[in-house]
Design a protein around this motif. Structure first.
Motif, PDB file in Angstrom:
ATOM      1  N   PHE A 149       6.407 -25.943   3.998  1.00  0.00           N
ATOM      2  CA  PHE A 149       6.363 -26.687   5.246  1.00  0.00           C
ATOM      3  C   PHE A 149       5.085 -26.432   6.042  1.00  0.00           C
ATOM      4  O   PHE A 149       4.769 -27.172   6.963  1.00  0.00           O
ATOM      5  CB  PHE A 149       7.616 -26.397   6.085  1.00  0.00           C
ATOM      6  N   ARG A 159       5.128 -36.153   3.298  1.00  0.00           N
ATOM      7  CA  ARG A 159       6.567 -36.390   3.119  1.00  0.00           C
ATOM      8  C   ARG A 159       6.909 -36.477   1.625  1.00  0.00           C
ATOM      9  O   ARG A 159       7.841 -35.831   1.157  1.00  0.00           O
ATOM     10  CB  ARG A 159       6.972 -37.675   3.826  1.00  0.00           C
ATOM     11  N   LEU A 218       6.645 -33.002  -0.044  1.00  0.00           N
ATOM     12  CA  LEU A 218       7.769 -32.127   0.268  1.00  0.00           C
ATOM     13  C   LEU A 218       9.055 -32.604  -0.401  1.00  0.00           C
ATOM     14  O   LEU A 218       9.836 -31.799  -0.913  1.00  0.00           O
ATOM     15  CB  LEU A 218       7.961 -32.027   1.784  1.00  0.00           C
ATOM     16  N   GLU A 219       9.273 -33.913  -0.424  1.00  0.00           N
ATOM     17  CA  GLU A 219      10.494 -34.438  -1.028  1.00  0.00           C
ATOM     18  C   GLU A 219      10.533 -34.206  -2.537  1.00  0.00           C
ATOM     19  O   GLU A 219      11.609 -34.091  -3.118  1.00  0.00           O
ATOM     20  CB  GLU A 219      10.654 -35.922  -0.703  1.00  0.00           C
ATOM     21  N   LYS A 234      10.958 -29.867  -2.565  1.00  0.00           N
ATOM     22  CA  LYS A 234      12.000 -29.166  -1.813  1.00  0.00           C
ATOM     23  C   LYS A 234      13.358 -29.805  -2.073  1.00  0.00           C
ATOM     24  O   LYS A 234      13.455 -31.007  -2.319  1.00  0.00           O
ATOM     25  CB  LYS A 234      11.710 -29.207  -0.298  1.00  0.00           C
ATOM     26  N   ALA A 243      17.204 -31.095  -1.022  1.00  0.00           N
ATOM     27  CA  ALA A 243      17.724 -31.844   0.126  1.00  0.00           C
ATOM     28  C   ALA A 243      18.191 -30.883   1.216  1.00  0.00           C
ATOM     29  O   ALA A 243      17.977 -31.140   2.413  1.00  0.00           O
ATOM     30  CB  ALA A 243      18.857 -32.764  -0.317  1.00  0.00           C
ATOM     31  N   GLU A 277      16.974 -27.867   1.861  1.00  0.00           N
ATOM     32  CA  GLU A 277      15.785 -27.308   2.527  1.00  0.00           C
ATOM     33  C   GLU A 277      15.195 -28.320   3.503  1.00  0.00           C
ATOM     34  O   GLU A 277      14.791 -27.961   4.612  1.00  0.00           O
ATOM     35  CB  GLU A 277      14.733 -26.920   1.493  1.00  0.00           C
ATOM     36  N   LEU A 278      15.155 -29.573   3.095  1.00  0.00           N
ATOM     37  CA  LEU A 278      14.624 -30.614   3.984  1.00  0.00           C
ATOM     38  C   LEU A 278      15.517 -30.794   5.206  1.00  0.00           C
ATOM     39  O   LEU A 278      15.027 -30.893   6.334  1.00  0.00           O
ATOM     40  CB  LEU A 278      14.474 -31.941   3.228  1.00  0.00           C
ATOM     41  N   ASP A 279      16.819 -30.821   4.988  1.00  0.00           N
ATOM     42  CA  ASP A 279      17.766 -30.990   6.099  1.00  0.00           C
ATOM     43  C   ASP A 279      17.681 -29.847   7.096  1.00  0.00           C
ATOM     44  O   ASP A 279      17.905 -30.052   8.289  1.00  0.00           O
ATOM     45  CB  ASP A 279      19.201 -31.103   5.571  1.00  0.00           C
ATOM     46  N   SER A 308      15.006 -28.164   7.927  1.00  0.00           N
ATOM     47  CA  SER A 308      13.660 -28.003   8.479  1.00  0.00           C
ATOM     48  C   SER A 308      13.428 -28.882   9.709  1.00  0.00           C
ATOM     49  O   SER A 308      13.422 -30.108   9.619  1.00  0.00           O
ATOM     50  CB  SER A 308      12.612 -28.345   7.414  1.00  0.00           C
ATOM     51  N   TYR A 326      10.177 -30.860   9.204  1.00  0.00           N
ATOM     52  CA  TYR A 326      10.365 -32.078   8.412  1.00  0.00           C
ATOM     53  C   TYR A 326      10.952 -33.197   9.278  1.00  0.00           C
ATOM     54  O   TYR A 326      10.518 -34.344   9.202  1.00  0.00           O
ATOM     55  CB  TYR A 326      11.262 -31.790   7.206  1.00  0.00           C
ATOM     56  N   ASP A 327      11.915 -32.848  10.140  1.00  0.00           N
ATOM     57  CA  ASP A 327      12.485 -33.840  11.061  1.00  0.00           C
ATOM     58  C   ASP A 327      11.406 -34.417  11.975  1.00  0.00           C
ATOM     59  O   ASP A 327      11.372 -35.625  12.231  1.00  0.00           O
ATOM     60  CB  ASP A 327      13.607 -33.219  11.915  1.00  0.00           C
TER      61      ASP A 327
END
Length: 184
Positions: free
Chosen positions: A86, A133, A136-137, A140, A142, A144-146, A148, A151-152
């Motif tokens: 990130f 984006r 990272l997608e 990483k 889902a 980990e993304l959720d 962060s 990321y948001d």
């Protein structure tokens, strides 16, 4: 017509030489194996910089900072074996590619960055964020993304930029719209 200048910063000399060999037919290529060598080569002629993140005397992140601090208008891709985290969200690069790369990959990267250089600042920012984006997608989970917040915030900024770009496109008359896409 003058060739575009590409700076390759790669600590593995054989790999730097290979990149130079691949690109030399189409571009003026400068290579550096350290951050210090890269700093010596930086000038306004550089249009694209391909940076490894791990260098013996610093990092590609340091070279990126030098490019931005010098006010150079170069498009930058991190071409590296370092899996993204990130932290990339705060870095001012245009693209992030995890090695290994092929000759065609390298050409696509350089051509894409040169094409983006023709875009407005807002559209360049959109593409840089979209690249982060996608990177990272792909790297990483889902979960980990959720989890962060960074990321948001990236997604919120992308949505805002997209809305602004859509508004600008809506204001174009048909002739301007067609001319825009002919140039793209």
């Amino acid at each position: 017509m003058a060739k575009s200048t590409v700076l390759v910063v790669e600590d593995q000399e054989r790999l730097a030489d290979l990149y130079e060999t691949w690109l030399a037919a189409e571009y003026e290529v400068r290579t550096a194996n350290t951050a210090a060598e890269a700093e010596e080569l930086l000038d306004d002629d550089i249009e694209v910089a391909l940076l490894d993140r791990r260098l013996p005397d610093g990092s590609g992140d340091d070279v990126l900072a030098m490019i931005r601090e010098a006010g150079l208008d170069a498009r930058v891709a991190m071409v590296t074996a370092v899996d993204p985290d990130f932290d990339i969200l705060d870095m001012g690069f245009d693209d992030y590619v995890v090695k290994p790369v092929t000759e065609s990959d390298l050409f696509e990267i350089v051509e894409g960055l040169l094409e983006r250089d023709r875009y407005s600042g807002e559209l360049q920012r959109y593409y840089a964020l979209a690249s982060k984006r996608a990177t990272l997608e792909s790297e990483k989970s889902a979960d980990e993304l959720d989890a962060s917040q960074e990321y948001d915030e990236l997604l919120e900024e992308l949505t805002g930029l997209q809305d602004g770009l859509n508004d600008q496109a809506a204001e174009l008359d048909e002739a301007d719209y067609e001319a825009l896409f002919r140039e793209l």
